[in-house]
Scaffold this active site. Structure first.
Site, PDB file in Angstrom:
ATOM      1  N   GLY A  17     -43.933 -36.069  -6.675  1.00  0.00           N
ATOM      2  CA  GLY A  17     -45.138 -36.087  -7.508  1.00  0.00           C
ATOM      3  C   GLY A  17     -46.339 -36.830  -6.943  1.00  0.00           C
ATOM      4  N   SER A  18     -46.522 -36.790  -5.622  1.00  0.00           N
ATOM      5  CA  SER A  18     -47.703 -37.494  -5.085  1.00  0.00           C
ATOM      6  C   SER A  18     -48.994 -36.766  -5.440  1.00  0.00           C
ATOM      7  CB  SER A  18     -47.581 -37.712  -3.570  1.00  0.00           C
ATOM      8  OG  SER A  18     -47.737 -36.506  -2.869  1.00  0.00           O
ATOM      9  N   ARG A  70     -33.072 -16.596 -14.826  1.00  0.00           N
ATOM     10  CA  ARG A  70     -34.448 -17.052 -14.623  1.00  0.00           C
ATOM     11  C   ARG A  70     -35.305 -16.787 -15.879  1.00  0.00           C
ATOM     12  NH1 ARG A  70     -36.355 -18.605  -9.571  1.00  0.00           N
ATOM     13  NH2 ARG A  70     -34.637 -17.715  -8.412  1.00  0.00           N
ATOM     14  N   MET A  95     -40.785 -26.153  -7.247  1.00  0.00           N
ATOM     15  CA  MET A  95     -40.100 -25.362  -6.230  1.00  0.00           C
ATOM     16  C   MET A  95     -39.167 -24.302  -6.829  1.00  0.00           C
ATOM     17  SD  MET A  95     -41.649 -26.747  -3.761  1.00  0.00           S
ATOM     18  CE  MET A  95     -40.884 -26.296  -2.212  1.00  0.00           C
ATOM     19  N   HIS A 114     -50.229 -24.973  -2.033  1.00  0.00           N
ATOM     20  CA  HIS A 114     -49.245 -24.571  -1.031  1.00  0.00           C
ATOM     21  C   HIS A 114     -49.630 -25.215   0.302  1.00  0.00           C
ATOM     22  CE1 HIS A 114     -46.135 -22.149   0.800  1.00  0.00           C
ATOM     23  NE2 HIS A 114     -46.982 -21.894   1.788  1.00  0.00           N
ATOM     24  N   THR A 146     -50.110 -15.513  -9.121  1.00  0.00           N
ATOM     25  CA  THR A 146     -49.771 -14.176  -9.630  1.00  0.00           C
ATOM     26  C   THR A 146     -48.297 -13.950  -9.293  1.00  0.00           C
ATOM     27  OG1 THR A 146     -50.449 -13.172  -7.562  1.00  0.00           O
ATOM     28  CG2 THR A 146     -52.124 -13.285  -9.298  1.00  0.00           C
ATOM     29  N   GLU A 148     -46.877 -12.341  -7.048  1.00  0.00           N
ATOM     30  CA  GLU A 148     -46.513 -12.312  -5.633  1.00  0.00           C
ATOM     31  C   GLU A 148     -46.380 -13.746  -5.105  1.00  0.00           C
ATOM     32  OE1 GLU A 148     -48.366 -10.533  -1.489  1.00  0.00           O
ATOM     33  OE2 GLU A 148     -49.394 -10.188  -3.382  1.00  0.00           O
ATOM     34  N   GLU A 179     -54.233 -32.730   0.663  1.00  0.00           N
ATOM     35  CA  GLU A 179     -53.821 -32.144  -0.619  1.00  0.00           C
ATOM     36  C   GLU A 179     -54.301 -33.014  -1.774  1.00  0.00           C
ATOM     37  OE1 GLU A 179     -49.764 -30.799  -1.139  1.00  0.00           O
ATOM     38  OE2 GLU A 179     -49.496 -30.570   1.015  1.00  0.00           O
TER      39      GLU A 179
END
Ligand code: GAR
Length: 222
Positions: A17-18, A70, A95, A114, A146, A148, A179
């Site tokens: 969680g950085s 899922r 993840m 990402h 989305t 994909e 990030e």
């Protein structure tokens, strides 16, 4: 920054969680007009949950291993998220692959970070793969999510050099530092109503975005 109602944010994590911390810190300093309503992890006991608690934010665990499919996991996740009535949901090191059912439910209000310059290096082990491919430049991307995997419309990217003696850890650390600037920047734009998704097209400041924004140019945009 406007004094209008703050953007309600739910953050999904799976680990340390950085990125979450960078967002919490900027929000606490009044630099980001968001209220983090809840943090949800699919991995029990991870450090990111502790970061949330320390910031006084509800920290929820939803272990995907307790679900037989899922879609069942996602149905409960959606219930938990929607209880918070968020304006924006962000994946910050979350993840789990998400189905179209989930991504469509949050279309236009779901962001991901990402660790690569998408469309390069979708998936895992991005730093290792960038070094192996002999890249001289690498980085991180914020995109609308989305169905994909790592394929949704890109908003903004941060770039770092790949140095001759880099190993994946050193490169990852260089990217991570960026990030922590990149995600708050994009969230801030969304919160201020400057960013939206129409179909597959990102709109920024009332115009279609023809190529990803670059973090290094962002001082001139604020
Ligand atoms: C970050 O590097 C993020 O870009 C990556 O996981 C890390 C989470 O770090 N996300 C992905 O790989 C998603 N495909 P953090 O838990 O310290 O924020």
């Amino acid at each position: 920054m406007s004094t209008a109602r703050k953007c309600r944010l739910v953050v999904l994590i799976s680990g340390r969680g950085s990125n979450l911390q960078a967002i919490l810190d900027q929000a606490a300093r009044g630099e980001l007009p968001v209220d983090v309503a809840a943090v949800i992890s699919n991995q029990p006991g991870v450090y990111g949950l502790e970061r949330a608690r320390q910031a006084g934010v509800p920290a929820l665990e939803l272990d995907h291993k307790n679900f037989s499919s899922r879609p069942e996991f996602e149905a409960t996740l959606i219930e938990l998220i929607d209880r918070q009535q968020p304006d924006l949901v962000i994946l910050a090191g979350f993840m789990r692959v998400l189905t179209a059912g989930f991504t469509e439910h949050y279309r236009g209000r779901l962001l991901n970070i990402h660790p690569s310059l998408l469309p390069e290096f979708r998936g895992l082990h991005t730093h290792e793969r960038a070094i192996a491919a002999g890249e001289t430049e690498h980085g991180a991307t914020i995109h609308f999510v989305t169905a994909e995997l790592d394929g949704g419309p890109v908003i903004v990217q941060a770039r770092v050099p790949v140095l001759p003696d880099d190993d994946p850890d050193r490169l990852a650390a260089r990217v991570l530092e960026q990030e922590h600037r990149l995600y708050p920047q994009a969230i801030g734009w969304f919160a201020e109503g400057r960013l939206r998704l129409e179909g597959e097209q990102v709109w920024f400041d009332g115009k279609p975005l023809m190529k990803p924004l670059r973090l290094e140019d962002c001082a001139s945009l604020s």
